[in-house]
Design a protein around this motif. Sequence first.
Motif, PDB file in Angstrom:
ATOM      1  N   GLN A   1       0.740  -1.093  -0.100  1.00 25.31           N
ATOM      2  CA  GLN A   1       0.096   0.029  -0.050  1.00 25.31           C
ATOM      3  C   GLN A   1       0.730   1.357  -0.023  1.00 25.31           C
ATOM      4  OE1 GLN A   1      -3.332  -0.405  -0.371  1.00 25.31           O
ATOM      5  NE2 GLN A   1      -2.974  -2.569  -0.511  1.00 25.31           N
ATOM      6  N   GLU A   2       1.994   1.178   0.819  1.00 23.39           N
ATOM      7  CA  GLU A   2       2.618   2.310   0.921  1.00 23.39           C
ATOM      8  C   GLU A   2       3.733   2.546  -0.373  1.00 23.39           C
ATOM      9  OE1 GLU A   2       3.379   2.410   5.592  1.00 23.39           O
ATOM     10  OE2 GLU A   2       4.651   1.662   4.741  1.00 23.39           O
TER      11      GLU A   2
ATOM     12  N   TYR B   1       2.929   2.703  -3.361  1.00 24.73           N
ATOM     13  CA  TYR B   1       2.168   3.589  -4.416  1.00 24.73           C
ATOM     14  C   TYR B   1       2.369   4.997  -4.329  1.00 24.73           C
ATOM     15  CZ  TYR B   1       0.030  -1.056  -5.689  1.00 24.73           C
ATOM     16  OH  TYR B   1      -0.190  -2.307  -6.108  1.00 24.73           O
ATOM     17  N   VAL B   2       2.752   5.332  -3.001  1.00 23.15           N
ATOM     18  CA  VAL B   2       2.689   6.761  -2.676  1.00 23.15           C
ATOM     19  C   VAL B   2       3.330   7.524  -3.529  1.00 23.15           C
ATOM     20  CG1 VAL B   2       3.135   8.493  -1.023  1.00 23.15           C
ATOM     21  CG2 VAL B   2       1.745   6.295  -0.172  1.00 23.15           C
TER      22      VAL B   2
ATOM     23  N   TYR C   1       1.656   7.974  -6.873  1.00 28.01           N
ATOM     24  CA  TYR C   1       0.409   8.815  -6.465  1.00 28.01           C
ATOM     25  C   TYR C   1       0.589  10.256  -6.549  1.00 28.01           C
ATOM     26  CZ  TYR C   1      -2.466   4.649  -5.993  1.00 28.01           C
ATOM     27  OH  TYR C   1      -3.128   3.219  -5.935  1.00 28.01           O
ATOM     28  N   GLU C   2       1.648  10.594  -5.760  1.00 25.58           N
ATOM     29  CA  GLU C   2       1.955  11.994  -5.662  1.00 25.58           C
ATOM     30  C   GLU C   2       2.506  12.487  -6.872  1.00 25.58           C
ATOM     31  OE1 GLU C   2       1.634  13.604  -2.994  1.00 25.58           O
ATOM     32  OE2 GLU C   2       1.423  12.177  -1.208  1.00 25.58           O
TER      33      GLU C   2
ATOM     34  N   ARG D   1      -3.882   2.549   3.285  1.00 26.33           N
ATOM     35  CA  ARG D   1      -4.597   2.608   2.117  1.00 26.33           C
ATOM     36  C   ARG D   1      -5.508   4.060   2.347  1.00 26.33           C
ATOM     37  NH1 ARG D   1      -7.935  -1.835  -1.241  1.00 26.33           N
ATOM     38  NH2 ARG D   1      -5.870  -1.931  -1.845  1.00 26.33           N
TER      39      ARG D   1
ATOM     40  N   ARG E   1      -2.965   7.375   1.978  1.00 30.24           N
ATOM     41  CA  ARG E   1      -2.741   7.378   0.332  1.00 30.24           C
ATOM     42  C   ARG E   1      -3.816   8.132  -0.394  1.00 30.24           C
ATOM     43  NH1 ARG E   1      -2.345   1.426  -2.201  1.00 30.24           N
ATOM     44  NH2 ARG E   1      -4.366   1.346  -2.984  1.00 30.24           N
ATOM     45  N   SER E   2      -5.075   7.774   0.169  1.00 27.36           N
ATOM     46  CA  SER E   2      -6.231   8.288  -0.829  1.00 27.36           C
ATOM     47  C   SER E   2      -6.545   9.785  -0.581  1.00 27.36           C
ATOM     48  CB  SER E   2      -7.407   7.504  -0.230  1.00 27.36           C
ATOM     49  OG  SER E   2      -7.152   6.076  -0.495  1.00 27.36           O
TER      50      SER E   2
END
Length: 282
Positions: free
Chosen positions: A102-103, A105-106, A109-110, A157, A160-161
Amino acid sequence: MPTSPSSSAQAAREALAARLREIRLDAGLTGRDLAVQCGWHPAKSSRIENAKTAPSDADLRAWCEACGAPEQAADLIAANRTADSLYVQWKRLHRTGLRRIQESYVPLYEQTRHFRVYCSSVMPGFLQTEAYATALLSSVADFREAPNDVADAVAARLARSHVVHDGARRFAMLVEESVLRYRIGEPEAMAGQLGYLLSVMSLPSVSLGVIPFTASRTLWPLETFNVFDDRQAAVELLTAQVTVTAPGEVAMYVKAFVELQEHAVYGSHARSLITSAIDALG
């Protein structure tokens, strides 16, 4: 669509193999000569050069050393690791639990400003509530026999949303109507999740479409995928995560998304489908 879910990874491996062949030819060595210098069976050189066997870091260093090009080893190792990351089994990703993936992907995403998200089975990760994510990730951990760090994974999760709410990005999201009907968790969790969908639709950065069961389709339901700024796509299979970076393949996912959008309904029609799903929970 791509002929193979791992085609981007295979293309990257073939490109690496071609570079290794060029290095060998530039050194004036035959495959057998290389194998002797590296202490390998001759077939190993051939299998690496034909992208049938993935080389290890040590193999690449030995190859470059034998060819008098040790300075190229670092770049080749990096390229090999990139190819390896394009098709990764969930079993490998989840061996230490679900939180870390999960982490991971940060950063992506940023960096991304335009997200295209298509989901055919579960709610988009960006829009999952705590109760829904807990039920879903608990099922994932059980099925894949991963270490149970579900609480931490859910927290990661949800954290990060935040990108959905910061107003600096655009989100085009499509869900099949089936996503509204599949019961993940208890009815209360589903009702809360569907209610959250209704509220998030009002965000100016979010476009949420629902593809009704009754849509007259020109494109069949596909596997869940995400496209990031036209640069990269991520595809979720049962056994693996596929990262697509070849421009032609990314373009195919963009094309599929655009066509799927034509099947979707928005606004009041989408809200009525969501409300109907809530009512069906009883």
